[in-house]
Design a protein around this motif. Structure first.
Motif, PDB file in Angstrom:
ATOM      1  N   VAL A  35     -14.464 -54.813  35.443  1.00 33.62           N
ATOM      2  CA  VAL A  35     -15.065 -55.061  36.756  1.00 33.62           C
ATOM      3  C   VAL A  35     -16.435 -55.707  36.569  1.00 33.62           C
ATOM      4  O   VAL A  35     -17.312 -55.134  35.926  1.00 33.62           O
ATOM      5  N   ASP A  36     -16.603 -56.902  37.133  1.00 34.97           N
ATOM      6  CA  ASP A  36     -17.885 -57.600  37.127  1.00 34.97           C
ATOM      7  C   ASP A  36     -18.445 -57.631  38.541  1.00 34.97           C
ATOM      8  O   ASP A  36     -17.724 -57.960  39.486  1.00 34.97           O
ATOM      9  N   ASN A  82      -2.163 -51.622  50.412  1.00 34.90           N
ATOM     10  CA  ASN A  82      -1.669 -51.978  49.096  1.00 34.90           C
ATOM     11  C   ASN A  82      -2.921 -52.256  48.273  1.00 34.90           C
ATOM     12  O   ASN A  82      -3.650 -53.211  48.561  1.00 34.90           O
ATOM     13  N   THR A  83      -3.196 -51.428  47.312  1.00 29.67           N
ATOM     14  CA  THR A  83      -4.429 -51.559  46.545  1.00 29.67           C
ATOM     15  C   THR A  83      -4.268 -52.626  45.455  1.00 29.67           C
ATOM     16  O   THR A  83      -4.395 -52.359  44.257  1.00 29.67           O
ATOM     17  N   THR A  84      -4.029 -53.843  45.922  1.00 33.13           N
ATOM     18  CA  THR A  84      -3.908 -54.981  45.028  1.00 33.13           C
ATOM     19  C   THR A  84      -5.261 -55.252  44.378  1.00 33.13           C
ATOM     20  O   THR A  84      -6.297 -54.720  44.799  1.00 33.13           O
ATOM     21  N   THR A  85      -5.259 -56.086  43.388  1.00 32.31           N
ATOM     22  CA  THR A  85      -6.510 -56.454  42.726  1.00 32.31           C
ATOM     23  C   THR A  85      -7.491 -57.026  43.744  1.00 32.31           C
ATOM     24  O   THR A  85      -8.681 -56.689  43.733  1.00 32.31           O
ATOM     25  N   GLU A  86      -6.988 -57.860  44.640  1.00 32.30           N
ATOM     26  CA  GLU A  86      -7.848 -58.472  45.659  1.00 32.30           C
ATOM     27  C   GLU A  86      -8.460 -57.421  46.580  1.00 32.30           C
ATOM     28  O   GLU A  86      -9.657 -57.472  46.894  1.00 32.30           O
ATOM     29  N   VAL A  87      -7.654 -56.473  47.017  1.00 34.93           N
ATOM     30  CA  VAL A  87      -8.148 -55.405  47.899  1.00 34.93           C
ATOM     31  C   VAL A  87      -9.183 -54.558  47.175  1.00 34.93           C
ATOM     32  O   VAL A  87     -10.232 -54.217  47.746  1.00 34.93           O
ATOM     33  N   LEU A  88      -8.939 -54.229  45.917  1.00 36.85           N
ATOM     34  CA  LEU A  88      -9.892 -53.430  45.159  1.00 36.85           C
ATOM     35  C   LEU A  88     -11.211 -54.166  44.963  1.00 36.85           C
ATOM     36  O   LEU A  88     -12.286 -53.544  44.977  1.00 36.85           O
ATOM     37  N   CYS A  89     -11.165 -55.483  44.810  1.00 39.03           N
ATOM     38  CA  CYS A  89     -12.404 -56.267  44.746  1.00 39.03           C
ATOM     39  C   CYS A  89     -13.226 -56.053  46.012  1.00 39.03           C
ATOM     40  O   CYS A  89     -14.447 -55.833  45.948  1.00 39.03           O
ATOM     41  N   LEU A 114     -22.978 -61.203  46.963  1.00 36.83           N
ATOM     42  CA  LEU A 114     -22.351 -60.309  46.004  1.00 36.83           C
ATOM     43  C   LEU A 114     -20.955 -60.834  45.714  1.00 36.83           C
ATOM     44  O   LEU A 114     -20.219 -61.190  46.635  1.00 36.83           O
ATOM     45  N   LEU A 115     -20.604 -60.918  44.455  1.00 35.65           N
ATOM     46  CA  LEU A 115     -19.283 -61.338  44.020  1.00 35.65           C
ATOM     47  C   LEU A 115     -18.742 -60.270  43.090  1.00 35.65           C
ATOM     48  O   LEU A 115     -19.412 -59.905  42.114  1.00 35.65           O
ATOM     49  N   VAL A 116     -17.573 -59.738  43.410  1.00 38.11           N
ATOM     50  CA  VAL A 116     -16.930 -58.742  42.544  1.00 38.11           C
ATOM     51  C   VAL A 116     -15.642 -59.349  42.012  1.00 38.11           C
ATOM     52  O   VAL A 116     -14.824 -59.873  42.769  1.00 38.11           O
ATOM     53  N   THR A 117     -15.488 -59.284  40.689  1.00 33.62           N
ATOM     54  CA  THR A 117     -14.297 -59.801  40.015  1.00 33.62           C
ATOM     55  C   THR A 117     -13.651 -58.680  39.230  1.00 33.62           C
ATOM     56  O   THR A 117     -14.337 -57.971  38.482  1.00 33.62           O
ATOM     57  N   LEU A 118     -12.345 -58.511  39.402  1.00 37.38           N
ATOM     58  CA  LEU A 118     -11.561 -57.575  38.612  1.00 37.38           C
ATOM     59  C   LEU A 118     -10.645 -58.376  37.710  1.00 37.38           C
ATOM     60  O   LEU A 118      -9.848 -59.179  38.185  1.00 37.38           O
ATOM     61  N   HIS A 119     -10.790 -58.141  36.399  1.00 33.65           N
ATOM     62  CA  HIS A 119      -9.968 -58.809  35.408  1.00 33.65           C
ATOM     63  C   HIS A 119      -8.800 -57.890  35.070  1.00 33.65           C
ATOM     64  O   HIS A 119      -9.007 -56.799  34.533  1.00 33.65           O
ATOM     65  N   GLU A 120      -7.591 -58.337  35.414  1.00 31.19           N
ATOM     66  CA  GLU A 120      -6.389 -57.561  35.080  1.00 31.19           C
ATOM     67  C   GLU A 120      -6.012 -57.742  33.618  1.00 31.19           C
ATOM     68  O   GLU A 120      -5.427 -56.856  33.013  1.00 31.19           O
ATOM     69  N   SER A 121      -6.309 -58.908  33.097  1.00 30.67           N
ATOM     70  CA  SER A 121      -6.006 -59.223  31.703  1.00 30.67           C
ATOM     71  C   SER A 121      -6.867 -60.421  31.310  1.00 30.67           C
ATOM     72  O   SER A 121      -7.668 -60.899  32.108  1.00 30.67           O
ATOM     73  N   HIS A 122      -6.641 -60.931  30.110  1.00 31.27           N
ATOM     74  CA  HIS A 122      -7.393 -62.100  29.666  1.00 31.27           C
ATOM     75  C   HIS A 122      -6.916 -63.388  30.339  1.00 31.27           C
ATOM     76  O   HIS A 122      -7.564 -64.423  30.207  1.00 31.27           O
ATOM     77  N   ILE A 123      -5.821 -63.316  31.107  1.00 31.04           N
ATOM     78  CA  ILE A 123      -5.313 -64.525  31.761  1.00 31.04           C
ATOM     79  C   ILE A 123      -5.213 -64.413  33.275  1.00 31.04           C
ATOM     80  O   ILE A 123      -4.812 -65.375  33.939  1.00 31.04           O
ATOM     81  N   ALA A 124      -5.588 -63.260  33.862  1.00 31.02           N
ATOM     82  CA  ALA A 124      -5.461 -63.102  35.312  1.00 31.02           C
ATOM     83  C   ALA A 124      -6.585 -62.238  35.869  1.00 31.02           C
ATOM     84  O   ALA A 124      -6.887 -61.168  35.323  1.00 31.02           O
ATOM     85  N   ALA A 126      -9.044 -61.610  39.869  1.00 34.61           N
ATOM     86  CA  ALA A 126      -9.266 -61.936  41.277  1.00 34.61           C
ATOM     87  C   ALA A 126     -10.712 -61.597  41.613  1.00 34.61           C
ATOM     88  O   ALA A 126     -11.335 -60.767  40.947  1.00 34.61           O
ATOM     89  N   SER A 127     -11.220 -62.236  42.662  1.00 36.79           N
ATOM     90  CA  SER A 127     -12.605 -62.019  43.072  1.00 36.79           C
ATOM     91  C   SER A 127     -12.697 -61.918  44.580  1.00 36.79           C
ATOM     92  O   SER A 127     -11.834 -62.412  45.307  1.00 36.79           O
ATOM     93  N   TYR A 128     -13.791 -61.295  45.028  1.00 35.87           N
ATOM     94  CA  TYR A 128     -14.142 -61.233  46.445  1.00 35.87           C
ATOM     95  C   TYR A 128     -15.645 -61.433  46.542  1.00 35.87           C
ATOM     96  O   TYR A 128     -16.414 -60.787  45.819  1.00 35.87           O
ATOM     97  N   SER A 129     -16.071 -62.354  47.408  1.00 32.31           N
ATOM     98  CA  SER A 129     -17.497 -62.586  47.596  1.00 32.31           C
ATOM     99  C   SER A 129     -17.865 -62.292  49.039  1.00 32.31           C
ATOM    100  O   SER A 129     -17.057 -62.464  49.946  1.00 32.31           O
ATOM    101  N   ARG A 130     -19.107 -61.838  49.203  1.00 33.63           N
ATOM    102  CA  ARG A 130     -19.603 -61.525  50.546  1.00 33.63           C
ATOM    103  C   ARG A 130     -21.100 -61.752  50.597  1.00 33.63           C
ATOM    104  O   ARG A 130     -21.789 -61.694  49.581  1.00 33.63           O
ATOM    105  N   SER A 131     -21.569 -61.995  51.796  1.00 30.79           N
ATOM    106  CA  SER A 131     -23.002 -62.092  52.041  1.00 30.79           C
ATOM    107  C   SER A 131     -23.592 -60.708  52.146  1.00 30.79           C
ATOM    108  O   SER A 131     -22.916 -59.749  52.504  1.00 30.79           O
ATOM    109  N   LEU A 132     -24.888 -60.625  51.871  1.00 24.55           N
ATOM    110  CA  LEU A 132     -25.592 -59.353  52.011  1.00 24.55           C
ATOM    111  C   LEU A 132     -26.635 -59.465  53.107  1.00 24.55           C
ATOM    112  O   LEU A 132     -27.077 -60.493  53.454  1.00 24.55           O
TER     113      LEU A 132
END
Length: 132
Positions: A35-36, A82-89, A114-124, A126-132
């Protein structure tokens, strides 16, 4: 020009998905994410920083810690999702934003994004960005 600071953590969760499009992932399974969290500001504060890196890492760790080793299907505030990678971001970004707005992450007046990125693996990932 935007300055950014990124802190990193990880989490290990269990969950399942509803919907035929998820195939075998409809069954309970585990996932480990790196998680970044990237904080952005147009200007630095009086100390010359975007955010206190140690404090940001600590708060990110608290948030990921609240999800780690949990079956997210059983978490009341995630029910019906559905707690997909995108939703968790988005969940993590929104929780971090709450900490910015309530002052837990310091003054943060200069923080703009703010940008949150969840890395599922070294090849996949997802991210979500928002204003603060």
């Amino acid at each position: 020009m935007t300055f950014t600071v990124t802190v990193r953590d990880h989490m290990m969760i269990a969950h399942s998905f509803a919907g035929e499009s998820f195939g075998p992932a409809q069954r309970l399974h585990g996932a480990t994410f790196i998680v970044d969290a990237t904080f952005g500001a147009a200007a630095l504060d009086a100390s010359g920083v975007v955010i206190d890196i140690g404090r940001a890492a600590e708060i990110l760790g608290e948030i990921t810690g609240s999800l780690t080793y949990r079956n997210l299907d059983d978490e009341p505030d995630l029910q019906g999702s559905n707690t997909t990678t995108e939703v968790l971001c988005q969940v993590i970004a929104d929780r971090l934003a709450e900490r910015v707005h309530d002052g837990t992450l310091g003054a943060g007046q200069q923080l703009q994004s703010l940008l949150v990125t969840l890395h599922e693996s070294h090849i996949a990932w997802a991210s979500y960005s928002r204003s603060l």
